[in-house]
Design a protein around this motif. Sequence first.
Motif, mmCIF file in Angstrom:
data_model
loop_
_atom_site.group_PDB
_atom_site.id
_atom_site.type_symbol
_atom_site.label_atom_id
_atom_site.label_comp_id
_atom_site.label_asym_id
_atom_site.label_seq_id
_atom_site.Cartn_x
_atom_site.Cartn_y
_atom_site.Cartn_z
ATOM 1 N N LEU A 104 0.843 -1.190 0.000
ATOM 2 C CA LEU A 104 0.000 0.000 0.000
ATOM 3 C C LEU A 104 0.883 1.247 0.000
ATOM 4 C CD1 LEU A 104 -2.720 -1.020 2.599
ATOM 5 C CD2 LEU A 104 -2.956 -0.931 0.108
ATOM 6 N N ASP A 105 0.475 2.253 -0.751
ATOM 7 C CA ASP A 105 1.239 3.505 -0.823
ATOM 8 C C ASP A 105 1.497 4.064 0.574
ATOM 9 O OD1 ASP A 105 1.163 3.373 -3.616
ATOM 10 O OD2 ASP A 105 -0.664 4.548 -3.728
ATOM 11 N N LYS A 106 0.470 4.062 1.395
ATOM 12 C CA LYS A 106 0.584 4.589 2.760
ATOM 13 C C LYS A 106 1.625 3.799 3.563
ATOM 14 C CE LYS A 106 -2.231 5.903 6.691
ATOM 15 N NZ LYS A 106 -3.577 6.135 7.177
ATOM 16 N N PHE A 120 8.906 10.583 0.287
ATOM 17 C CA PHE A 120 7.830 9.603 0.153
ATOM 18 C C PHE A 120 6.541 10.075 0.830
ATOM 19 C CE2 PHE A 120 11.755 7.333 -0.259
ATOM 20 C CZ PHE A 120 11.520 6.295 -1.156
ATOM 21 N N GLU A 121 6.561 11.251 1.409
ATOM 22 C CA GLU A 121 5.429 11.738 2.189
ATOM 23 C C GLU A 121 4.139 11.811 1.368
ATOM 24 O OE1 GLU A 121 9.246 13.250 3.867
ATOM 25 O OE2 GLU A 121 8.378 13.322 1.864
ATOM 26 N N PHE A 122 4.243 12.161 0.102
ATOM 27 C CA PHE A 122 3.051 12.303 -0.738
ATOM 28 C C PHE A 122 2.254 11.007 -0.846
ATOM 29 C CE2 PHE A 122 6.000 10.594 -3.822
ATOM 30 C CZ PHE A 122 5.218 9.902 -4.740
ATOM 31 N N LEU A 123 2.904 9.877 -0.633
ATOM 32 C CA LEU A 123 2.220 8.592 -0.739
ATOM 33 C C LEU A 123 1.240 8.340 0.411
ATOM 34 C CD1 LEU A 123 5.207 6.329 -1.812
ATOM 35 C CD2 LEU A 123 3.306 7.090 -3.243
ATOM 36 N N SER A 124 1.407 9.078 1.508
ATOM 37 C CA SER A 124 0.596 8.814 2.700
ATOM 38 C C SER A 124 -0.897 9.031 2.474
ATOM 39 C CB SER A 124 1.070 9.663 3.874
ATOM 40 O OG SER A 124 0.819 11.026 3.618
ATOM 41 N N CYS A 125 -1.270 9.801 1.476
ATOM 42 C CA CYS A 125 -2.699 10.078 1.262
ATOM 43 C C CYS A 125 -3.229 9.475 -0.039
ATOM 44 C CB CYS A 125 -2.963 11.577 1.310
ATOM 45 S SG CYS A 125 -2.078 12.503 0.066
ATOM 46 N N ILE A 130 1.523 0.243 -4.721
ATOM 47 C CA ILE A 130 2.699 0.673 -5.478
ATOM 48 C C ILE A 130 2.543 0.315 -6.954
ATOM 49 C CG2 ILE A 130 5.204 0.362 -5.742
ATOM 50 C CD1 ILE A 130 4.238 1.959 -3.216
ATOM 51 N N GLY A 131 2.104 -0.898 -7.245
ATOM 52 C CA GLY A 131 1.935 -1.325 -8.639
ATOM 53 C C GLY A 131 0.981 -0.430 -9.408
ATOM 54 N N GLY A 132 -0.162 -0.146 -8.817
ATOM 55 C CA GLY A 132 -1.133 0.732 -9.471
ATOM 56 C C GLY A 132 -0.622 2.149 -9.593
#
Length: 164
Positions: A104-106, A120-125, A130-132
């Motif tokens: 999961l991105d988060k 990597f902070e932008f991934l938290s929301c 990751i694949g998608g």
Amino acid sequence: MDKNKIEVFTKQIKSELKFDYNLKKLNWFNIGGDAKVFFKPENLKELISFLKIVPKYKKHVLGAGSNLLIGEKLGEKIFIKLGKNFSNITLHSENIVIAGSAVLDKSLSHFASKNHLSGFEFLSCIPGTIGGGLRINSGCFGREFKDILLSVQVIDRKGVIKTI
């Protein structure tokens, strides 16, 4: 579709493989029809073996289902949802992370934070995997996957591993 070949394969694996499997519960909108074949590989070896026995059929890999609309009529398409072994995250070196496509991105954002890595902070929301995220170059707050990506290890539709 060669159902016999696939049925023989199911007896040789630990992974989940089902016919006429309803996909409604695998997306956030709870819509969609039945997949002719649904495969949830538990490891890379079984995924590669499966891809080699169904090379000519259309395949769709499901992620978290957060950005996905599934129709009612799915035809002969095969749906694949990666299992737990595709959700690993490791710190390769001081500032390089290796993450499976089902992570999961988060989770990746949290892992980076715990290991004192920034960017990597932008991934938290972002509510996906990751694949998608790589597939559509997800992003927010002025950052995108392209900004943190070094390389990707992929498996083509015939089960051949490549690095891009």
